[in-house]
Design a protein around this motif. Structure first.
Motif, PDB file in Angstrom:
ATOM      1  N   SER A  17      40.299  32.510  30.927  1.00  0.00           N
ATOM      2  CA  SER A  17      38.784  32.974  31.270  1.00  0.00           C
ATOM      3  C   SER A  17      38.138  31.954  32.289  1.00  0.00           C
ATOM      4  O   SER A  17      38.766  30.613  32.244  1.00  0.00           O
ATOM      5  CB  SER A  17      37.958  33.190  30.258  1.00  0.00           C
ATOM      6  OG  SER A  17      38.365  34.075  29.134  1.00  0.00           O
ATOM      7  N   VAL A  64      38.046  45.687  37.289  1.00  0.00           N
ATOM      8  CA  VAL A  64      37.793  44.561  36.499  1.00  0.00           C
ATOM      9  C   VAL A  64      36.982  45.008  35.259  1.00  0.00           C
ATOM     10  O   VAL A  64      36.545  44.299  34.630  1.00  0.00           O
ATOM     11  CB  VAL A  64      36.887  43.489  37.358  1.00  0.00           C
ATOM     12  CG1 VAL A  64      37.545  43.183  38.492  1.00  0.00           C
ATOM     13  CG2 VAL A  64      35.526  44.167  37.501  1.00  0.00           C
ATOM     14  N   ARG A  67      36.938  43.703  31.589  1.00  0.00           N
ATOM     15  CA  ARG A  67      37.325  42.122  31.624  1.00  0.00           C
ATOM     16  C   ARG A  67      36.251  41.300  32.142  1.00  0.00           C
ATOM     17  O   ARG A  67      36.132  40.208  31.826  1.00  0.00           O
ATOM     18  CB  ARG A  67      38.664  42.286  32.469  1.00  0.00           C
ATOM     19  CG  ARG A  67      39.656  42.883  32.146  1.00  0.00           C
ATOM     20  CD  ARG A  67      41.250  42.729  32.700  1.00  0.00           C
ATOM     21  NE  ARG A  67      41.009  42.920  34.191  1.00  0.00           N
ATOM     22  CZ  ARG A  67      41.289  42.061  35.085  1.00  0.00           C
ATOM     23  NH1 ARG A  67      41.259  40.825  34.877  1.00  0.00           N
ATOM     24  NH2 ARG A  67      41.101  42.229  36.381  1.00  0.00           N
ATOM     25  N   MET A  83      34.588  36.096  33.513  1.00  0.00           N
ATOM     26  CA  MET A  83      36.134  36.727  33.804  1.00  0.00           C
ATOM     27  C   MET A  83      36.894  36.334  32.685  1.00  0.00           C
ATOM     28  O   MET A  83      37.226  35.051  32.475  1.00  0.00           O
ATOM     29  CB  MET A  83      36.380  36.262  35.091  1.00  0.00           C
ATOM     30  CG  MET A  83      35.492  36.377  36.460  1.00  0.00           C
ATOM     31  SD  MET A  83      36.247  35.999  37.634  1.00  0.00           S
ATOM     32  CE  MET A  83      36.589  34.221  37.720  1.00  0.00           C
ATOM     33  N   ASN A  84      37.348  37.538  32.048  1.00  0.00           N
ATOM     34  CA  ASN A  84      38.286  37.419  30.712  1.00  0.00           C
ATOM     35  C   ASN A  84      39.669  37.975  31.026  1.00  0.00           C
ATOM     36  O   ASN A  84      39.875  38.898  32.069  1.00  0.00           O
ATOM     37  CB  ASN A  84      37.629  37.837  29.383  1.00  0.00           C
ATOM     38  CG  ASN A  84      36.206  37.010  29.159  1.00  0.00           C
ATOM     39  OD1 ASN A  84      36.231  35.979  29.278  1.00  0.00           O
ATOM     40  ND2 ASN A  84      35.447  37.789  28.579  1.00  0.00           N
ATOM     41  N   SER A  85      40.749  37.932  30.341  1.00  0.00           N
ATOM     42  CA  SER A  85      41.986  38.411  30.456  1.00  0.00           C
ATOM     43  C   SER A  85      42.234  38.484  32.100  1.00  0.00           C
ATOM     44  O   SER A  85      42.615  39.395  32.572  1.00  0.00           O
ATOM     45  CB  SER A  85      41.906  39.698  30.051  1.00  0.00           C
ATOM     46  OG  SER A  85      41.418  39.745  28.523  1.00  0.00           O
ATOM     47  N   LYS A  87      44.243  37.847  35.635  1.00  0.00           N
ATOM     48  CA  LYS A  87      45.453  38.239  35.787  1.00  0.00           C
ATOM     49  C   LYS A  87      45.862  37.666  37.171  1.00  0.00           C
ATOM     50  O   LYS A  87      45.003  37.438  38.143  1.00  0.00           O
ATOM     51  CB  LYS A  87      45.670  39.875  36.268  1.00  0.00           C
ATOM     52  CG  LYS A  87      45.092  40.814  34.843  1.00  0.00           C
ATOM     53  CD  LYS A  87      45.146  42.165  35.267  1.00  0.00           C
ATOM     54  CE  LYS A  87      44.718  43.198  34.293  1.00  0.00           C
ATOM     55  NZ  LYS A  87      44.787  44.532  34.319  1.00  0.00           N
ATOM     56  N   ASP A  90      43.816  38.663  40.382  1.00  0.00           N
ATOM     57  CA  ASP A  90      42.650  38.375  40.346  1.00  0.00           C
ATOM     58  C   ASP A  90      42.316  37.068  41.392  1.00  0.00           C
ATOM     59  O   ASP A  90      41.144  36.736  41.711  1.00  0.00           O
ATOM     60  CB  ASP A  90      41.939  38.136  39.202  1.00  0.00           C
ATOM     61  CG  ASP A  90      41.632  39.229  38.163  1.00  0.00           C
ATOM     62  OD1 ASP A  90      41.960  39.076  36.879  1.00  0.00           O
ATOM     63  OD2 ASP A  90      41.511  40.381  38.555  1.00  0.00           O
TER      64      ASP A  90
END
Length: 128
Positions: A17, A64, A67, A83-85, A87, A90
């Motif tokens: 994150s 997004v 997330r 911003m979580n999870s 990738k 991103d």
């Protein structure tokens, strides 16, 4: 006129994150709709998220949704992007933008042409 300064970018592993911040100058921050965009190398700038002046309505890109979370603190003249999870896809430079038109319809906030002011960007790199 408003000046925007992003911060909070960095290198993070996939699944991690980050929280981006965008600090705005001036006393009328609450009059601006705010958005986050991103641009990866070799790609066009794309919409990420937006929030209306009051903070009551938010919009997200499908990529997004679920997330990322956009929020704003009008008392601090700041908009955030949690911003979580994360990738690897991103990975990009993330830009904050401000729209001064109080008549803007929310659906138009997905277009970069709606915005009047832009920050310099902050790099987000997600490693796999």
């Amino acid at each position: 006129q408003v000046q925007l300064v992003e911060s909070g970018g960095g290198l993070v592993q996939a699944g991690g994150s980050l929280r981006l911040s965008c600090a705005a100058s001036g006393r009328t921050f609450s009059n601006y709709n705010m958005g986050w965009f991103r641009q990866a190398p070799g790609k066009e700038r794309e919409f990420v998220a937006a929030v209306m002046r009051s903070g009551g309505s938010t919009y997200y890109a499908d990529s997004v949704k679920g997330r990322f979370t956009i929020s704003r603190d009008n008392a601090k003249n700041t908009v955030y992007l949690q911003m979580n999870s994360l990738k690897p896809e991103d990975t990009a430079v993330y830009y904050c933008a401000a729209d001064r038109d109080y008549l803007t319809l929310g659906v138009l906030l997905v277009s970069h042409t709606t915005y009047d002011y832009w920050g310099q960007g902050t790099q987000v790199t997600v490693s796999s």
